[in-house]
Scaffold this active site. Structure first.
Site, PDB file in Angstrom:
ATOM      1  N   GLY A   1       9.000 -50.643  69.587  1.00 39.05           N
ATOM      2  CA  GLY A   1       9.627 -51.129  70.826  1.00 39.05           C
ATOM      3  C   GLY A   1       9.553 -50.065  71.908  1.00 39.05           C
TER       4      GLY A   1
ATOM      5  CG  ASP B   1      10.234 -45.910  76.941  1.00 38.99           C
ATOM      6  OD1 ASP B   1       9.523 -45.040  76.401  1.00 38.99           O
ATOM      7  OD2 ASP B   1       9.976 -46.403  78.053  1.00 38.99           O
TER       8      ASP B   1
ATOM      9  CG  ASN C   1       7.584 -40.761  75.192  1.00 43.75           C
ATOM     10  OD1 ASN C   1       6.704 -40.142  75.789  1.00 43.75           O
ATOM     11  ND2 ASN C   1       8.260 -41.749  75.753  1.00 43.75           N
TER      12      ASN C   1
ATOM     13  CG  MET D   1       1.367 -42.392  82.153  1.00 45.99           C
ATOM     14  SD  MET D   1       3.143 -42.244  81.766  1.00 45.99           S
ATOM     15  CE  MET D   1       3.813 -43.253  83.078  1.00 45.99           C
ATOM     16  NE  ARG D   2      -4.928 -47.200  78.171  1.00 47.19           N
ATOM     17  CZ  ARG D   2      -5.035 -48.428  78.673  1.00 47.19           C
ATOM     18  NH1 ARG D   2      -4.275 -49.393  78.224  1.00 47.19           N
ATOM     19  NH2 ARG D   2      -5.913 -48.691  79.614  1.00 47.19           N
TER      20      ARG D   2
ATOM     21  CG  HIS E   1      11.565 -42.713  79.261  1.00 45.59           C
ATOM     22  ND1 HIS E   1      10.436 -43.406  79.642  1.00 45.59           N
ATOM     23  CD2 HIS E   1      12.607 -43.313  79.888  1.00 45.59           C
ATOM     24  CE1 HIS E   1      10.782 -44.392  80.457  1.00 45.59           C
ATOM     25  NE2 HIS E   1      12.102 -44.353  80.618  1.00 45.59           N
TER      26      HIS E   1
HETATM   27  C1  GAR Z   1       7.060 -37.000  83.042  1.00 43.19           C
HETATM   28  O1  GAR Z   1       8.065 -37.081  84.005  1.00 43.19           O
HETATM   29  C2  GAR Z   1       7.382 -37.870  81.847  1.00 43.19           C
HETATM   30  O2  GAR Z   1       8.738 -37.898  81.549  1.00 43.19           O
HETATM   31  C3  GAR Z   1       6.899 -39.218  82.331  1.00 43.19           C
HETATM   32  O3  GAR Z   1       5.709 -38.946  83.019  1.00 43.19           O
HETATM   33  C4  GAR Z   1       5.748 -37.633  83.568  1.00 43.19           C
HETATM   34  C5  GAR Z   1       4.536 -36.887  83.094  1.00 43.19           C
HETATM   35  O4  GAR Z   1       4.442 -35.648  83.726  1.00 43.19           O
HETATM   36  N1  GAR Z   1       6.689 -40.095  81.254  1.00 43.19           N
HETATM   37  C6  GAR Z   1       6.880 -41.403  81.321  1.00 43.19           C
HETATM   38  O5  GAR Z   1       7.236 -41.988  82.328  1.00 43.19           O
HETATM   39  C7  GAR Z   1       6.614 -42.146  80.025  1.00 43.19           C
HETATM   40  N2  GAR Z   1       6.999 -43.499  80.150  1.00 43.19           N
HETATM   41  P1  GAR Z   1       3.573 -34.485  83.085  1.00 43.19           P
HETATM   42  O6  GAR Z   1       2.171 -35.057  82.860  1.00 43.19           O
HETATM   43  O7  GAR Z   1       3.558 -33.418  84.132  1.00 43.19           O
HETATM   44  O8  GAR Z   1       4.233 -34.050  81.808  1.00 43.19           O
END
Ligand code: GAR
Length: 196
Positions: free
Chosen positions: A145, A147, A109, A92-93, A111
């Site tokens: 950029g 996502d 990644n 989340m960075r 998303h």
């Molecule tokens: C997941 O839903 C992933 O898609 C999202 O965070 C969650 C992580 O869950 N990612 C984002 O929002 C990236 N911008 P996890 O740690 O259980 O995989």
């Protein structure tokens, strides 16, 4: 079979990380998970990775004077593991241009939206506020950029009456765990012919 060496970046729970670890246990899977790096010490995924015998590292950005220095050390750790592909799994960075360019074409990644819809945070809240009837998830290449990189795979789920951000997230997460291992498999094989 030569397997691609994969490093995973996490910040939290690590359920997508676990899905990749499980997939890589199959003898015919073309990638192996060699290391997991977290920017949060308390990320539950770190203990899960350790219990699977996978190398782990924790690196706090706050300990570095600049983001660039933090990210240079991340690259050094990943390269010490001989990583060839980087998977962001709930990391989340936002990553800086130098780091992203260093791993260009080799970093993906997951998303929780149907990109290009709902880049960034709070995807489910925004989809519900818009009255969306369909949402989903996307595995995509990471570019500078946020996502914005080319999608590799997407999966759709219905938005149901009465959905909350939590119920929608849970329905999408099931699909995340399905498409992320498949996208990594294709990247490791160099088989991205189904890119849309
Ligand atoms: C997941 O839903 C992933 O898609 C999202 O965070 C969650 C992580 O869950 N990612 C984002 O929002 C990236 N911008 P996890 O740690 O259980 O995989």
């Amino acid at each position: 079979m030569i397997r691609k060496r994969v490093g995973i970046l996490i910040s939290g729970r690590g359920s997508n990380m676990s899905a990749l670890i499980e997939a890589a246990k199959a003898p015919d899977y073309p990638a192996e998970i060699v290391g997991v790096l977290s920017n949060r010490a308390a990320a539950p995924g770190l203990a899960v990775a350790s219990s699977e015998g996978i190398a782990t590292a924790f690196l706090a950005q706050s300990k570095f004077p600049t983001r660039e220095m933090f990210e240079d050390v991340m690259t050094q750790i990943l390269e010490s593991w001989d990583v060839e592909i980087v998977c962001l799994a709930g990391f989340m960075r936002v990553l800086g241009e130098d780091f992203v360019n260093h791993w260009a074409g080799r970093m993906i990644n997951i998303h929780p939206s149907l990109l290009p819809l709902y880049r960034g945070l709070h995807t489910h809240e925004r989809a519900l506020a818009d009255g969306a009837t369909v949402s989903g998830c996307t595995v995509h290449f990471v570019t500078p950029g946020l996502d914005e990189g080319a999608p590799i795979l997407q999966a759709k789920v219905p938005v149901l009456p009465g959905d909350t951000p939590e119920t929608l997230a849970a329905r999408i997460l099931i699909e995340e765990h399905r498409i992320y291992p498949e996208a990594l498999r294709r990247l490791a094989l160099g088989d991205l012919s189904t890119l849309h």
